[in-house]
Design a protein around this motif. Structure first.
Motif, short mmCIF file in Angstrom:
data_model
loop_
_atom_site.label_atom_id
_atom_site.label_comp_id
_atom_site.label_asym_id
_atom_site.label_seq_id
_atom_site.Cartn_x
_atom_site.Cartn_y
_atom_site.Cartn_z
N TYR A 77 0.83 -1.21 0.00
CA TYR A 77 0.00 0.00 0.00
C TYR A 77 0.87 1.26 0.00
CZ TYR A 77 -4.03 -2.93 1.33
OH TYR A 77 -5.03 -3.87 1.38
N TRP A 80 2.17 1.75 -3.41
CA TRP A 80 1.04 2.14 -4.26
C TRP A 80 0.74 3.62 -4.08
CZ3 TRP A 80 -2.13 -0.86 -7.56
CH2 TRP A 80 -3.30 -0.23 -8.01
N PHE A 84 0.50 6.20 -7.36
CA PHE A 84 -0.79 6.67 -7.85
C PHE A 84 -1.22 7.97 -7.15
CE2 PHE A 84 -0.57 2.23 -8.86
CZ PHE A 84 -1.20 2.11 -10.10
N TYR A 85 -2.29 8.55 -7.65
CA TYR A 85 -2.92 9.75 -7.07
C TYR A 85 -2.08 11.02 -7.21
CZ TYR A 85 -5.14 5.76 -4.70
OH TYR A 85 -5.73 4.55 -4.43
N THR A 100 -6.75 3.88 0.92
CA THR A 100 -6.09 2.74 0.28
C THR A 100 -5.40 1.88 1.32
OG1 THR A 100 -5.76 3.93 -1.80
CG2 THR A 100 -4.32 2.04 -1.38
N TYR A 224 -11.09 4.86 -7.63
CA TYR A 224 -10.54 4.36 -6.36
C TYR A 224 -11.18 3.02 -5.99
CZ TYR A 224 -10.58 3.45 -1.40
OH TYR A 224 -10.51 2.80 -0.19
N TYR A 227 -9.71 0.21 -7.89
CA TYR A 227 -8.40 -0.14 -7.33
C TYR A 227 -8.56 -0.95 -6.04
CZ TYR A 227 -6.18 3.45 -10.32
OH TYR A 227 -5.72 4.19 -11.38
N ARG A 228 -9.35 -0.40 -5.12
CA ARG A 228 -9.47 -0.95 -3.77
C ARG A 228 -10.14 -2.33 -3.75
NH1 ARG A 228 -7.42 -0.85 1.14
NH2 ARG A 228 -7.40 -3.02 0.53
N LEU A 231 -8.57 -4.42 -8.35
CA LEU A 231 -7.21 -4.45 -8.88
C LEU A 231 -6.18 -4.82 -7.81
CD1 LEU A 231 -5.34 -4.11 -11.25
CD2 LEU A 231 -5.26 -1.64 -10.78
N ILE A 232 -6.23 -4.15 -6.67
CA ILE A 232 -5.26 -4.45 -5.60
C ILE A 232 -5.38 -5.89 -5.12
CG2 ILE A 232 -4.65 -3.92 -3.20
CD1 ILE A 232 -5.11 -0.97 -3.82
N SER A 286 -17.40 2.86 -2.44
CA SER A 286 -16.70 1.57 -2.35
C SER A 286 -17.52 0.56 -1.54
CB SER A 286 -15.31 1.75 -1.73
OG SER A 286 -15.39 2.29 -0.43
#
Length: 305
Positions: A77, A80, A84-85, A100, A224, A227-228, A231-232, A286
């Motif tokens: 994390y 990451w 990103f961001y 994240t 996000y 990703y959360r 993908l992660i 999310s």
């Protein structure tokens, strides 16, 4: 089929909570109190219950593996967040980085892990969350403000779930030596802990009943969430798949990595004057999407492993 039925049950519990929230039976004040009950009483009881087994070399090895996996994921994390961001507004970037690193695995993930993988899954989940709780009150809190070492230690050692893990280790040692909790006390702990999944999912549904559709259409929040939630976990799963680990450790780790943003994202943002509205959008978007992605991830884990 059993996995699908379990996920349907969890979804229906959230629907019940949504209806109760819409009817204001579970209003804001009631929800806040019930969240405290879950985190301070029910989850700790279920954690203690999950440790009621004899300590063996296999359990010792796997729990140590889980702890190391979780530390590695926290490092993932951190990397990451530094990649990103970068093109996001600074106020939003702080919320994204925190959300994240800190998921809602404690509130949603542990009941789901218990429901899907039983008491051993809950034990693994309890150990998995120790590094996250350490990072959330140290590195995570430092994103919003400066934090003293004394405050970090206090937050960690006084967390009810951390205390429950410590008590659980004592219980496991006692069981290993043939000493058991009196049945009346043990049954009480079991009855309280057994309410976690149902009440947690109903509370999630009630919380989501306050969300307006336009709050979900924020492009950054949707990216996000991808990703959360997907993908992660997929990247973490790929890495763990290549390592010589037991299957249950891998499944629990991936499942808990696929959880939505933690509610503390908005609470800390509001307390320290950051963009709490955006943090709330991350949480709600999310969380709503996780009602669909968590069953997908859990089912995929059964097919792959």
């Amino acid at each position: 089929m059993e996995m699908i039925e379990l996920q349907i049950q969890i979804f229906l519990l959230a629907v019940v909570g949504y209806v109760l929230g819409k009817k204001q039976i579970l209003n804001m004040e009631t929800k806040d109190h019930l969240v405290d009950v879950v985190l301070m009483v029910m989850l700790p009881c279920s954690i203690v219950k999950s440790f009621e087994m004899e300590l063996s070399l296999e359990i010792l090895t796997t729990t140590l593996n889980i702890l190391l996996i979780s530390c590695g994921i926290q490092g993932f994390y951190w990397v990451w967040n530094h990649i990103f961001y970068k093109n996001v507004d600074e106020e939003q970037r702080i919320c994204l980085k925190y959300a994240t690193m800190v998921s809602n695995a404690g509130f949603i993930g542990m009941p789901v892990a218990a429901a899907v993988y039983g008491s051993l899954g809950l034990l693994y989940a309890s150990v998995f969350l120790i590094p996250q709780r350490i990072f959330m009150w140290s590195y995570g809190l430092s994103m919003f403000t400066t934090v003293s070492g004394r405050e970090v230690v206090k937050k960690i050692i006084t967390h009810p779930c951390i205390i429950a893990v410590a008590l659980g280790l004592v219980v496991m040692c006692l069981y290993t030596n043939g000493i058991y909790i009196p049945s009346a006390l043990d049954d009480t702990i079991g009855q309280i802990g057994g309410c976690v999944t149902a009440l947690s999912m109903m509370l999630i549904g009630a919380i989501l009943s306050d969300v307006a559709l336009k709050e979900m259409l924020n492009r950054t929040a949707l990216v996000y969430s991808f990703y959360r939630l997907l993908l992660i976990p997929a990247l973490v799963g790929l890495i763990l798949w290549m390592l010589p680990l037991d299957i249950l450790s891998i499944k629990v780790s991936i499942l808990l990595t696929a959880m939505p943003a933690a509610s503390t994202s908005a609470m800390l943002a509001e307390k320290y004057g950051r963009d709490y509205k955006f943090a709330s959008e991350l949480i709600m978007t999310s969380t709503i999407l996780s009602l669909f992605t968590i069953p997908v991830v859990a089912t995929a884990l059964e097919w792959i492993f």
